[in-house]
Scaffold this motif. Structure first.
Motif, short mmCIF file in Angstrom:
data_model
loop_
_atom_site.label_atom_id
_atom_site.label_comp_id
_atom_site.label_asym_id
_atom_site.label_seq_id
_atom_site.Cartn_x
_atom_site.Cartn_y
_atom_site.Cartn_z
N PRO A 161 9.04 1.34 -1.88
CA PRO A 161 9.62 0.46 -0.29
C PRO A 161 10.07 -1.17 -0.59
O PRO A 161 9.66 -1.70 -1.53
CB PRO A 161 8.77 0.82 1.33
CG PRO A 161 7.05 0.22 0.17
CD PRO A 161 7.06 2.02 -0.33
N SER A 162 11.46 -1.08 0.30
CA SER A 162 11.79 -2.79 -0.15
C SER A 162 10.63 -3.02 0.30
O SER A 162 10.50 -3.29 1.35
CB SER A 162 13.27 -2.73 0.10
OG SER A 162 13.67 -4.32 -0.09
N PRO A 163 10.46 -4.59 -0.10
CA PRO A 163 11.34 -5.68 -0.84
C PRO A 163 10.20 -4.99 -2.46
O PRO A 163 10.46 -6.17 -3.32
CB PRO A 163 10.96 -6.63 -1.14
CG PRO A 163 9.38 -6.45 -0.20
CD PRO A 163 9.78 -5.94 0.69
N PHE A 164 9.29 -3.93 -2.96
CA PHE A 164 8.72 -3.92 -4.19
C PHE A 164 9.67 -3.09 -5.20
O PHE A 164 9.91 -2.26 -4.11
CB PHE A 164 7.41 -2.84 -3.45
CG PHE A 164 6.85 -3.65 -2.45
CD1 PHE A 164 5.60 -4.57 -3.30
CD2 PHE A 164 6.36 -3.64 -1.22
CE1 PHE A 164 4.91 -5.51 -2.91
CE2 PHE A 164 5.37 -4.44 -0.77
CZ PHE A 164 4.66 -5.57 -1.32
N TYR A 165 9.36 -3.33 -6.10
CA TYR A 165 9.91 -2.50 -7.47
C TYR A 165 9.14 -2.22 -8.49
O TYR A 165 8.35 -2.41 -8.83
CB TYR A 165 11.41 -3.48 -7.74
CG TYR A 165 12.33 -4.09 -6.49
CD1 TYR A 165 13.10 -3.21 -6.02
CD2 TYR A 165 12.32 -5.33 -6.35
CE1 TYR A 165 14.50 -3.06 -5.22
CE2 TYR A 165 12.57 -5.58 -5.62
CZ TYR A 165 13.92 -4.29 -4.96
OH TYR A 165 14.96 -5.59 -4.10
N MET A 166 9.22 -0.81 -9.02
CA MET A 166 8.12 -0.59 -10.12
C MET A 166 8.77 -0.83 -10.96
O MET A 166 9.94 -0.03 -10.65
CB MET A 166 7.69 0.69 -9.76
CG MET A 166 6.76 1.12 -8.02
SD MET A 166 5.67 0.11 -7.36
CE MET A 166 3.84 0.77 -8.10
N ALA A 190 9.47 -13.72 5.24
CA ALA A 190 8.56 -14.28 5.23
C ALA A 190 7.63 -13.27 6.34
O ALA A 190 7.94 -13.09 7.68
CB ALA A 190 7.57 -15.11 5.88
N ALA A 191 6.09 -12.79 5.71
CA ALA A 191 6.03 -11.22 6.47
C ALA A 191 4.76 -10.71 5.86
O ALA A 191 3.81 -11.25 4.90
CB ALA A 191 7.16 -10.26 6.52
N VAL A 192 3.85 -10.33 6.38
CA VAL A 192 2.69 -9.48 5.60
C VAL A 192 2.80 -8.27 5.51
O VAL A 192 3.35 -7.46 6.17
CB VAL A 192 1.22 -9.64 6.51
CG1 VAL A 192 0.22 -9.48 5.61
CG2 VAL A 192 1.03 -11.28 7.02
N TYR A 193 2.61 -7.81 4.09
CA TYR A 193 3.22 -6.15 3.76
C TYR A 193 2.05 -5.90 3.64
O TYR A 193 1.35 -6.35 2.39
CB TYR A 193 3.80 -6.84 2.68
CG TYR A 193 5.27 -6.95 2.67
CD1 TYR A 193 6.33 -6.31 3.41
CD2 TYR A 193 5.87 -8.56 2.92
CE1 TYR A 193 7.44 -6.72 3.49
CE2 TYR A 193 6.54 -9.14 2.82
CZ TYR A 193 8.01 -8.11 3.40
OH TYR A 193 8.93 -8.68 3.87
N LYS A 214 -0.20 -4.58 -1.44
CA LYS A 214 -0.78 -5.71 -0.29
C LYS A 214 0.57 -6.65 -0.77
O LYS A 214 -0.36 -7.32 -1.73
CB LYS A 214 -2.20 -6.22 -0.11
CG LYS A 214 -2.53 -4.38 0.35
CD LYS A 214 -3.92 -5.01 0.33
CE LYS A 214 -4.56 -3.40 1.32
NZ LYS A 214 -6.60 -3.70 2.01
N ALA A 215 0.91 -7.41 0.24
CA ALA A 215 1.44 -8.78 -0.18
C ALA A 215 1.91 -9.91 1.45
O ALA A 215 1.51 -9.06 1.88
CB ALA A 215 2.35 -8.53 -1.23
#
Length: 1664
Positions: A161-166, A190-193, A214-215
């Protein structure tokens, strides 16, 4: 222990997990991979013995037919030996198989799993990854491995899922291969993912696995800090920070650093961009960093360079630090100015006066550079071809230096010379200097040119008079056409009549003069008088040398007179002008030739030809009639160039370098004015309170390359409402200026205002427009508002005096406008204090700020700090006033103040109080009442409640501040801590005090001995000589005769702590030691510890004080109460005291024989360690104070004189409570019993009970509980009453008893006065014994008594020859004696005789007396000491009460009389007897009060009393009526039994009485039984008689009951029954059997049928 033990595997064998089962190491699972159908695959199972002994085991084959092995047989494994067991796998279909092979040992069984799997894809990667925190619009990444642990080539792809990329999101992995996958995190907000990314893999069947990502993303916050600059900002505005370079020398580069701080926890990438401005191209500010990353909580340093090029130019530029995807921007303003040299000439003209032809004259010209920038200068003059020459016409002038130039005047013709020379300075405007002088010859003597002539000439030139020759001007002056002004210059006559003044010469700037000279440009400030053409000529290549063509020159005369031109001769120059001199008519021209005569080839020639033109009439001074008509000469110059380079020869070309960019964008000077107004020309003010001002910043920007001047204009009617600062100023190129606009409304309306700004160039140019104006629209609103506090009342509680306590006041503004306020405080101090002194106290409240501004619909916080200076209640009223232009301070706003809130606080000192005290050891016999007096505890508590004096607060905490053994005393509070007296060698006197902090602040306390206050000093600094007092205190402290444990502590609010004070009796005498009780930040009280140690056997009475105050007594009291004075026997033997009453008798005689003071016990005996009482009666005759000094004599001891005081008062004017409250004994201590001594197993619920005021014919009871606080020990108690008198008035029930562990026993204390008024103040002692110790004592006592009885009949025969023949000499052994003794004697001799029994208790010896104790131990070894009873623990119960006669009580306490039952006094009280058994509770004074009162009577009075009593007794014995009355009372029925009769028993008794009364009648039937009729008649008569007798009997019983109820004995009995009933209820409640506080319950039962039936009529009388 489990049989399975997992071994530690290495990394290389991680796949082959092995286990150890009872010493056999084998793999847990045997796997088959890559098998094929129809083929057998063999795997080997290895079993290894890891133990040190041989092991036997067996196995069972797998249960399925797909796995098989060798036929089972026993296996024997020696230590360290392995066995390989082949396992064959034979599949028949394509599926997975699983089986197991079991092994058996003596210890148990274990199995190995056999598993055959099909090839399948399987990927392994972490279940979750945590990425680093990332800034919004930044990128962070992390990698993790993906391992193919399957058997197939696996294709996988990721879905994240966005905003993650592999990266990679798609790949192929071979079996056993591994690749690294990168997770890229690029957040937009700005958020907790915490999301899951899915990995899909497999070809035929898609499988998936997820990994948790987790980010955390945050917005970065960048702040610019200019290194070395103050953060207050250079100028106000919307710009956050300003980097100011100041003034920088032209052509240099200055570099400064700017720090970009990252205040967030994430790395922040940023870009540094310059503000875009298409007009600004020649930048002078440079930053090499265009982007970067500021680490979290770190900084990035930017280096900004400033390279100014134009002197005097003020440069402004803006750099924007952009982060978070252009969402957050921080603007950095950079500004600087360029400074150049500041060169000036000390003289603007140089006057050479006049010299003769052929001579020369030199003058000095000073040139200075006041700047620190080096200056390059050059005078525009050819010194080789001019009459004026300089020694240094060009050069470098260093910063802040002055150079002296030598100027030489060498004229070549007899004329007047004047030349205006320009000095060119690099990066500065040119400088001009006038050189002038006059040359005379023998024939030609022109007028001498002076400085005033130059001034007149310039003025005349402005007025247009210099184009006329002097002769014409003189004629016009004579004719009156001209006139001279006050300065001497000429002016035309018509100008005088005009209103305008004549024209004056004005100095123009040097740049204008330089360029507008009319020669080098088409424009000129003034028209030329003489011109030459050309001004500059290049001959070019002049070859051959002798064939150079001359240059024609044309000189034109523009004046109205004839002029003469002289060319300066230069003999060394290759250029010559011909003719050298020529006259030119008015408005005519003349031709000249410039001849060039080169002398060398391949040479570059350059020179300046100089000539001077002047009016021909000025050749001689005689031609000048008026001095004002003299005109200076005009200098003509021609610049010439030529070269003689031959063809083919390289010749040099002059070169120069510009210090400005080579590409210069030239724009016309007519650039239009462009001013940018913020907000498109709109300025909005938020609502403002009427009468106040609000200022906001508004920015204007110069969008041009040239400075401009601005000026604001506001309408006159709006100037009271609107203002701006500054109203005018200069805007440098591209500079933005923030201005302060102030809006001050005067009405509650909305405002729409307008203002204009006019702008123009700094230097007005004729070609540029003069001014341009812009309009500004201002919108505002006037409003009203109020301020309120969120909490109108704020109670800070208690605050330590001298300490600080802060709170916050929340101010609320509910209006639409900001409010500027001023706070004021009024202080009110209440409490018991001196009002005048308190009113002068400074304000104890401090506001963090007394003024401020609250925005609209907002709140403000005001920090308040209070610091009370007294232990009083402070009330601060805080008021506010809104500021206005008229009311700007506190004084001017007094009339407008409004209440805001109220703050209340109470100043307190840290303090504590003594709530309980008890004694032990040698002082165990001291009652609590007496103990409180000895230690002045009431006065100590009184001092602790007072405010400490300032001297007590010199040292706020315990400290060593004294240099002597006797520390100085700063406190006025002194108290005595009297430990009483005890014989030497006795136990230490122990006193336990209970300290309780009843305040609200912690209290730290310390007992400081003198050694604790002395500073540690070197031995050489101490005084070697000590006083007797110091030696005495040193002995006490060295031997620790007084001790306090603990010596210091801290009490929290409500906390209690017990301390122990002790006095050791090791030395005889009086011990005194000053001890300072220090409460941190509070009191200092000096306690004088004192104690007495007496010799063994010495009689000693310890007097508490030398003065005693009786309770005040009202005059006219019929029965004054008894009062007591206490004496304590501190010795080891009984003491007899005698009171000398001589002074008492004198007081009686002085008061008309009225016994004011009566001593009821003038003599008595006090046992050791016991407090004795002397009873007194104080009966005042008048309302005054009586004083008497009474000696108390102690036979064999020290006597003392005690001053007794008594106060009589008038009850009609003063209430008894008011008077008695002053004299009540200080024994009103709390009834706390929280203190316990070591070994104490039980406590009392109260330490003191007070019966109050009671009549002498009543009694009162109190309940006290005896609580066993031990968990395992049974306690035996016994109450003891001090004196026989107390035994008659006090009763305790039960007096003795046993208390089980944890049990509470109620004890009822009953006080019944003995018939005389008295103050009852006694001490009840409860002796506590541990039951086990009593049992042990009884056992030992019985054994001792048994042995004593045996020894009483035992005797020893000492004659050796009794009953036998004498034995030979020397034979006297015990064995021989035994043989000749009788058998019984021999048996007795076999047992060793015990030592004799003696009553020899071992006394308590003082510490250190070891030898004496050894003698006692030696003696005790020879005797059998009688067992001593266990020493009891004593509990003291103070009992107080006041008994009044019935008459006095009814008069004084009328409202209280109904609360008491007036009963007969006790009739069963035993008389006081004399006890001789030596028990502690029996050793009291042996004399009764009556006998003691008769002891003071004379013999005659005793005889009279005896005779009277004898007559009374004799008369009673002879009175017969008295004897009959006594006998009749014996026959009366006892009411005790009659009151318990029930109805049945009463009826039965009545019947018996009835049957017994008519006994004669009942016999008639037996005597007369002849006729039935007569018998019937007799029965009727008998029945009537019975009815009459029954009625009379009931009447008699009623009268008897009434008579009994009126008897005092019956009333006492009823009261006693009720008292017992209440006591039983209280006992049951204490045991939990009854709940006294429970709510009453009403149970409504249905009525029975029998109860609803009407009662039947009584049955008819029986006729039987």
């Amino acid at each position: 222990m489990s049989p399975l033990q997992l071994p530690k595997l290495s990394a290389g064998k991680a796949k082959k997990k092995k286990g150890i089962f009872w010493g056999i190491e084998v793999t847990k699972t045997l796997r088959w991979h890559g098998w094929e159908l129809g083929k057998e695959t063999i795997k080997h199972l290895i079993l290894k013995n890891v133990r040190e002994k041989t092991q036997k085991l067996s196995y069972r084959c797998p249960s399925t037919r797909f796995f098989f092995t060798l036929f089972p047989q026993p296996i024997i494994l020696r230590p360290g030996i392995s066995l390989i067991l082949p396992i064959v796998f034979r599949p028949i279909e394509k599926r997975e198989y699983e089986d197991k092979i079991c092994f058996k040992k003596d210890e148990g069984e274990f199995s190995v799993t056999l598993r055959a799997t099909l090839p399948h894809p399987c990927l392994s990667f972490p279940a979750a990854v945590q990425l680093p925190a990332c800034a919004v619009h930044n990128v962070t990444e992390i990698t993790f491995p993906v391992h193919n642990i399957g058997d197939l080539v696996t294709v996988f792809h990721w879905e994240a899922p966005s905003p993650f990329y592999m990266i990679p999101d798609y790949s192929i992995l071979n079996p056993g291969a591994e690749c690294m996958v990168k997770v890229v995190f690029q957040p937009k907000v700005a958020a907790v993912y915490d999301v899951a990314a899915t990995c899909w893999f497999g070809s035929e069947e898609k499988r998936k696995r997820t990994i948790q990502l987790k980010a955390l993303s945050k917005y970065p916050y960048l702040q610019v800090n200019v290194v070395g600059e103050k953060k207050e900002g250079v100028q106000p505005g919307k710009f956050q920070d300003v980097l100011c370079f100041g003034s920088v020398p032209v052509g240099t580069t200055v570099e400064k650093c700017v720090e970009i701080f990252n205040m967030s926890v994430v790395d922040a990438p940023c870009r540094i961009e310059r503000a875009e401005d298409p007009l600004l191209q020649d930048h002078v500010f440079f930053c090499d960093v265009s982007h970067g990353i500021v680490p979290a909580k770190g900084k990035l340093v930017l280096r900004i360079r400033f390279q100014p090029q134009i002197v005097g130019e003020h440069s402004t530029d803006y750099f924007t630090i952009i982060s978070a995807g252009y969402l957050l921007q921080t603007v950095l303003k950079v500004a600087g100015s360029c400074k150049g040299p500041s060169v000036s000439l000390h003289q603007d003209s140089l006057d050479f006066d006049w010299i003769n032809l052929g001579q020369s004259l030199m003058r000095m010209l000073e040139i200075s550079n006041t700047s620190d920038v080096p200056a390059y200068y050059q005078f525009d003059i050819d010194v080789t071809g001019s009459v004026f020459s300089l020694d240094h016409p060009c050069g470098v002038l260093e910063g802040t230096t002055t150079l002296v130039l030598k100027v030489t005047f060498r004229p070549t013709h007899p004329i007047s010379y004047h030349r205006r020379v320009v000095c060119l300075v690099h990066h500065q405007e040119p400088l001009y200097v006038d050189f002038f002088g006059t040359c005379h010859s023998d024939t030609a003597k022109p007028a001498i040119l002076q400085a005033r002539h130059l001034s007149w000439y310039r003025t005349n030139m402005v007025r247009g008079l210099t184009f006329y020759p002097p002769d014409i001007v003189s004629a016009m002056l004579k004719d009156g056409q001209l006139q001279m002004d006050e300065k001497g210059a000429l002016m035309l006559l018509p100008e005088v009549s005009q209103d305008k003044p004549p024209k004056e010469y004005f100095e123009v700037d040097s740049m204008t003069e330089y360029f507008y000279d009319g020669e080098t440009s088409d424009m000129a400030l003034f028209p030329p008088h003489v011109s030459v053409s050309p001004r500059e000529y290049d001959f070019g290549c002049c070859l051959p040398l002798h064939k150079v063509k001359p240059l024609p020159l044309c000189v034109t005369n523009h004046t109205k007179g004839s002029i003469t031109v002289f060319w300066t001769l230069s003999h060394g120059s290759a250029f010559q002008v011909s003719p050298e001199m020529c006259d030119i008519p008015p408005l005519k021209s003349s031709a000249f030739r410039v001849i060039f005569k080169p002398t060398q080839l391949n040479t570059l020639y350059a020179a300046e030809v100089e000539g001077f033109a002047f009016y021909k009439v000025l050749r001689h001074y005689n031609n000048i009639e008026e001095d004002a008509t003299i005109c200076p000469s005009w200098c003509l110059t021609v610049k010439l160039r030529a070269h003689t380079f031959e063809e083919g020869r390289e010749h040099f070309i002059p070169q120069y370098i510009l210090d400005v960019p080579k590409e210069i964008a030239l724009r016309s000077c007519g650039e239009s004015l462009n001013l940018l107004l913020e907000g498109e020309g709109n300025l909005y003010f938020k609502p403002v309170y009427i009468g106040t001002s609000f200022t906001r910043m508004y920015t204007i920007k110069n969008c041009t390359r040239l400075p401009m001047v601005f000026t604001w204009k506001i309408r006159q009617s709006d100037r009271k409402i609107l203002s701006v600062s500054p109203t005018a100023g200069i805007l440098q190129p591209y500079e933005a200026l923030a201005q302060a606009w102030t809006f001050t409304p005067d009405k509650e309306i909305k405002y729409l205002l307008r203002a204009k700004v006019f702008v123009r160039r700094k230097n007005t140019d004729p070609m540029c427009p003069e001014t341009v104006h812009y309009a500004l629209r201002i919108v505002g609103e006037g409003a009203l508002g109020t301020i309120r506090a969120e909490k109108e009342h704020l109670d800070l509680g208690t605050v330590l005096v001298g300490d600080l306590q802060s709170c916050t006041i929340v101010l609320l503004n509910d209006g639409i406008c900001s409010l500027k306020y001023i706070l004021s405080v009024e202080q009110l101090i209440t409490g018991p204090s001196d009002s005048e002194e308190v009113c002068s106290d400074p304000l104890a409240l401090e506001l963090e700020h007394c003024s401020g501004t609250i925005p609209a619909r907002s709140r403000a916080f005001v920090r308040v700090t209070v610091r009370p200076a007294r232990q009083l209640r402070y009330t601060w009223s805080i008021k506010y006033a809104l500021c206005s232009p008229i009311a700007t301070d506190l004084t001017s706003t007094e009339d407008q103040q409004q209440p805001l809130c109220c703050i209340v606080a109470t100043g307190v000192y840290p303090t504590f109080c003594i709530t309980d005290a008890c004694s032990a050891g040698s002082g165990s016999g001291i009652s609590k009442l007496h103990l409180w007096r000895l230690f002045s505890l009431d006065m100590l508590n009184k001092y602790l409640k007072q405010d400490p004096a300032p001297s007590e607060l010199i040292y706020r905490v315990p400290s060593r501040h004294s240099t002597s053994l006797n520390p100085p005393v700063y406190t006025p509070l002194l108290l005595d801590f009297n430990f009483g007296a005890a014989p030497i060698g006795s136990e230490p006197t122990l006193v336990m005090l209970l300290l309780e902090n009843k305040g609200v602040v912690p209290a730290e306390w310390a007992f400081l001995f003198p050694s604790d206050q002395k500073m540690d000093m070197e031995h050489w600094a101490e005084d070697a000589e000590f006083s007797s007092c110091e030696l005495h205190e040193m002995r006490i402290q060295d031997n620790q005769l007084f001790s306090v444990s603990p010596k210091s502590g801290k009490l929290l609010p409500g906390q209690e702590e017990s301390i122990q004070l002790s006095h050791r009796h090791d030395f005889t005498g009086i011990d005194r030691l000053p001890v300072l009780l220090k409460v941190s930040y509070g009191h200092e009280i000096l306690l004088n510890f004192s104690g007495v140690t007496v010799e063994e056997g010495q009689q000693y009475i310890h007097f508490t004080s030398s003065e005693h105050l009786f309770t005040p007594i009202a005059i006219g009291t019929s029965h004054p109460p008894k009062q007591i004075y206490e004496l304590y026997n501190g010795g080891s033997v009984p003491v007899i005291f005698e009171v000398q009453l001589d002074e008492v008798m004198k007081i009686q005689k002085e008061n008309f024989q009225h016994p004011v003071f009566v001593c009821l016990t003038p003599r008595g005996e006090i046992p050791p360690g016991i407090t004795g009482h002397i009873e007194w009666i104080f009966s005042p005759l008048e309302a005054r104070t009586y004083v008497v000094d009474v000696p108390i004599h102690i036979p064999g001891g020290e006597s003392a004189v005690i001053t007794f005081k008594g106060e009589g008062y008038d009850p009609n004017t003063i209430e008894e409570t008011a008077s008695s409250s002053k004299i009540l004994p200080p024994s009103v201590f709390s009834g706390s019993t929280k203190l316990t001594v070591p070994g104490q197993a039980a406590t009392l619920s109260h330490g003191r009970i007070c019966f109050g005021n009671i009549p002498d014919c009543a009694k009162a009871s109190r309940l006290v509980f005896l609580n066993n606080i031990s968990e395992s020990k049974t306690v035996v108690f016994a109450w003891q009453i001090s004196t026989c008198k107390d035994k008659r008035v006090l009763q305790i029930a039960p007096e003795v008893g046993v208390v089980q562990p944890g049990e509470s026993i109620p004890c009822f204390i009953t006080l019944q006065p003995s018939g005389t008024a008295s103050f009852c103040s006694t001490d009840l002692v409860c002796e506590l014994y541990i039951q086990e110790s009593l049992v042990q004592y009884e056992r030992e006592l019985q054994e001792w008594e048994k042995e004593k009885a045996r020894q009483a009949v035992e005797f020893t025969i000492t004659e050796k020859d009794l009953g036998k023949q004498k034995s030979p000499a020397g034979r006297s052994s015990d064995s021989a004696e035994t043989k000749i003794l009788p058998e019984s004697k021999a048996v007795m001799r076999r047992y060793k005789t015990l030592p004799p029994i003696k009553n020899h208790p071992t006394p308590n010896q003082p510490a250190g007396h070891i030898d004496r104790r050894r003698l006692l131990d030696k003696e005790s070894s020879r005797v059998w000491v009688k067992p001593q009873p266990p020493r009891p623990t004593l509990l003291h119960l103070g009992v107080t009460g006041t008994a009044y006669s019935l008459e006095d009580f009814s008069n004084k306490f009328t409202s209280e009389l109904h609360k008491y039952f007036l009963s007969w006094p006790f009739s069963n009280q035993p008389l006081e007897t004399k006890f001789v058994d030596g028990r502690r509770d029996k050793d009291r004074m042996e004399m009764e009060p009556k006998s003691l009162s008769l002891a003071a009577a004379s013999k005659q009075e005793l005889q009279i009393v005896t005779d009277i009593l004898a007559g009374v007794i004799r008369g009673l014995l002879e009175n017969t009526q008295l004897h009959d009355a006594i006998r009749s009372t014996l026959d009366e029925p006892i009411p005790y039994f009659s009151q318990f009769r029930c109805a049945e028993s009463a009826e039965l008794q009545d019947r018996r009485q009835c049957s017994r009364v008519p006994s004669g009648v009942s016999a008639l039937p037996d005597l007369y039984a002849e006729k039935d009729g007569e018998r019937k008649e007799m029965r009727q008569e008998t029945s009537l008689s019975n009815d009459w007798l029954e009625i009379s009997h009931h009447e008699q019983l009623r009268e008897q009951k009434e008579t009994i109820s009126r008897q005092p004995a019956f009333r006492s009995l009823v009261e006693l029954v009720l008292e017992n009933t209440l006591q039983n209820i209280l006992i049951e409640a204490s045991r939990g059997e009854v709940m006294l506080t429970a709510q009453p319950r009403v149970i409504a039962l249905p009525s029975s049928p029998s109860q609803r039936i009407t009662s039947p009529a009584p049955p008819p009388p029986s006729r039987a």
